[in-house]
Enzyme design. Structure first.
Site, PDB file in Angstrom:
ATOM      1  N   ALA A  88       0.854  -1.189   0.000  1.00 49.42           N
ATOM      2  CA  ALA A  88       0.000   0.000   0.000  1.00 49.42           C
ATOM      3  C   ALA A  88       0.893   1.243   0.000  1.00 49.42           C
ATOM      4  O   ALA A  88       2.095   1.148   0.232  1.00 49.42           O
ATOM      5  CB  ALA A  88      -0.901  -0.003   1.228  1.00 49.42           C
ATOM      6  N   GLN A  92       1.414   3.579   2.161  1.00 49.96           N
ATOM      7  CA  GLN A  92       2.205   3.696   3.394  1.00 49.96           C
ATOM      8  C   GLN A  92       2.729   2.323   3.826  1.00 49.96           C
ATOM      9  O   GLN A  92       2.637   1.944   4.998  1.00 49.96           O
ATOM     10  CB  GLN A  92       1.368   4.335   4.504  1.00 49.96           C
ATOM     11  CG  GLN A  92       1.236   5.836   4.359  1.00 49.96           C
ATOM     12  CD  GLN A  92       2.562   6.567   4.538  1.00 49.96           C
ATOM     13  OE1 GLN A  92       3.456   6.108   5.243  1.00 49.96           O
ATOM     14  NE2 GLN A  92       2.697   7.719   3.897  1.00 49.96           N
ATOM     15  N   SER A  93       3.272   1.571   2.908  1.00 54.79           N
ATOM     16  CA  SER A  93       3.751   0.218   3.211  1.00 54.79           C
ATOM     17  C   SER A  93       5.010   0.234   4.081  1.00 54.79           C
ATOM     18  O   SER A  93       6.046   0.782   3.684  1.00 54.79           O
ATOM     19  CB  SER A  93       4.054  -0.505   1.901  1.00 54.79           C
ATOM     20  OG  SER A  93       4.708  -1.736   2.161  1.00 54.79           O
ATOM     21  N   ASN A  94       4.905  -0.406   5.249  1.00 49.60           N
ATOM     22  CA  ASN A  94       6.096  -0.587   6.088  1.00 49.60           C
ATOM     23  C   ASN A  94       7.023  -1.620   5.468  1.00 49.60           C
ATOM     24  O   ASN A  94       8.238  -1.557   5.610  1.00 49.60           O
ATOM     25  CB  ASN A  94       5.692  -1.069   7.483  1.00 49.60           C
ATOM     26  CG  ASN A  94       4.750  -0.114   8.166  1.00 49.60           C
ATOM     27  OD1 ASN A  94       5.074   1.056   8.357  1.00 49.60           O
ATOM     28  ND2 ASN A  94       3.561  -0.584   8.544  1.00 49.60           N
ATOM     29  N   ALA A 124       7.497  -2.185   2.231  1.00 50.98           N
ATOM     30  CA  ALA A 124       8.282  -1.578   1.154  1.00 50.98           C
ATOM     31  C   ALA A 124       9.459  -0.793   1.743  1.00 50.98           C
ATOM     32  O   ALA A 124      10.601  -0.923   1.284  1.00 50.98           O
ATOM     33  CB  ALA A 124       7.394  -0.659   0.309  1.00 50.98           C
TER      34      ALA A 124
END
Ligand SMILES: *Cc1c(COP(=O)(O)O)cnc(C)c1O
Length: 323
Positions: free
Chosen positions: A60, A62-64, A66
């Protein structure tokens, strides 16, 4: 990798139920930490073994996951391309550019954005083709790092929790955490089953309905046990998810999440996140209030990280800050 296992005496006292402990996987150390770091320990080793020079993953906005993948790639001197899916439709500039997105860019990774509902696996394969066409060697990491290799990181965490609890002479009655792409719960379940520990795990869902979530976790837990040569050790009843705390959908704030994030901050100086650990803690708090756990029991909440996303969700906390 080793993270602290700490008591939360003030939160436990205020809720008046079981003793609450917290496994600090927000302290895994990779550019503000989080649970994906444990998975990446194994996934990036596989990428290195395959002589890859570019890792590709998706998540997403706000992917942690990634952000931690970018950090791991930086440490290994690899290139990293991340594909971000707009799952919430939010237009707040803090959501689009702050928090994890800011860190992705600060660490030098190109980010590409995709509309909600895009086939992200197909999109990653297309990017991998481009990398190959330019002479690179791509390595695709699935969303959340959730495959049997990644889940090994949480088998390791299960071993770590059991070792720490033994050292502290602590009987662990339940482990609770937020469950999304399923790798964390699958690894913990396979690990605790393989250790014959009898420790039950409860996943608090953040996206899928219960049936789908449990099926995903069970399948991956079985595959992880197979990879470890422990086929058959995971039983269907080991996999329990409660998906009553999702609210309107993935990444959408709920009043329970806001309360849980504020309580953890104000009572324990623990910084949860709005998408995962905040909803996981909201579930734990509600279940304590409903008497799901006995007084005398010891519950370990796994803090899966993500607090940097708080900066992209500030408006959700306005009311809590005014109180
Ligand atoms: C990804 C993530 C989770 C969920 O873990 P899964 O292994 O995807 O189920 C929980 N908390 C945070 C902060 C995360 O980034």
């Amino acid at each position: 990798m080793h993270t602290p296992l700490e008591h939360m005496p003030r939160l436990s006292a205020v809720l008046g139920g079981p003793q609450l402990y917290i496994k600090r996987d927000d302290c895994t150390g990779l550019a503000t930490g989080g649970n994906k770091t444990r998975k990446l320990e194994f996934l990036m080793a596989d990428a290195v073994e395959q002589a890859a020079d570019t890792v590709i993953t998706q998540g997403a906005t706000q992917s942690n996951h990634a952000r931690q993948t970018v950090a791991a790639a930086v440490r290994l001197g690899m290139k990293c391309i991340i594909l971000l899916e707009d799952r919430t439709g939010y237009t707040d500039p803090n959501y689009l550019d702050s928090g994890n997105v800011f860190l992705d860019r600060l660490m030098g990774a190109p980010t590409r954005t995709y509309a909600a509902g895009t086939d992200m696996n197909a999109a990653m394969r297309a990017v991998a083709d481009d990398v190959r066409a330019e002479g690179g060697k791509p390595y695709i990491i699935p969303g959340g790092g959730s495959n049997p290799i990644g889940a090994l990181g949480y088998v390791n965490c299960a071993i770590e929790i059991l070792t720490q609890a033994n050292d502290m002479q602590l009987r662990v009655d339940r482990v609770v955490h937020a469950t999304g792409s399923a790798g964390t719960q699958a690894g913990l379940v396979a690990g605790f089953a393989g250790l014959n520990s009898g420790i039950p795990v409860l996943g608090i869902g953040v996206r899928a309905p219960r049936e789908a979530q449990e099926a995903n976790v069970f399948k991956l837990a079985c595959e992880t046990a197979d990879l470890l040569g422990m086929s058959g050790v995971v039983r269907r009843e080991h996999v329990v998810a409660n998906c009553d705390y999702v609210g309107e959908g993935y990444g959408k704030p709920t009043p329970g999440m806001v309360e849980a994030v504020a309580m953890a901050a104000r009572l324990e100086a623990i910084l949860l996140d709005p998408v995962y650990s905040g909803k996981g803690m909201a579930g734990l708090i509600d279940l304590v209030r409903k008497g799901e756990f006995k007084k005398g029991e010891n519950i370990v909440f796994v803090h899966t990280g993500g607090s940097v996303a708080l900066f992209s969700y500030m408006p959700a906390f306005e009311k809590a800050l005014g109180a």
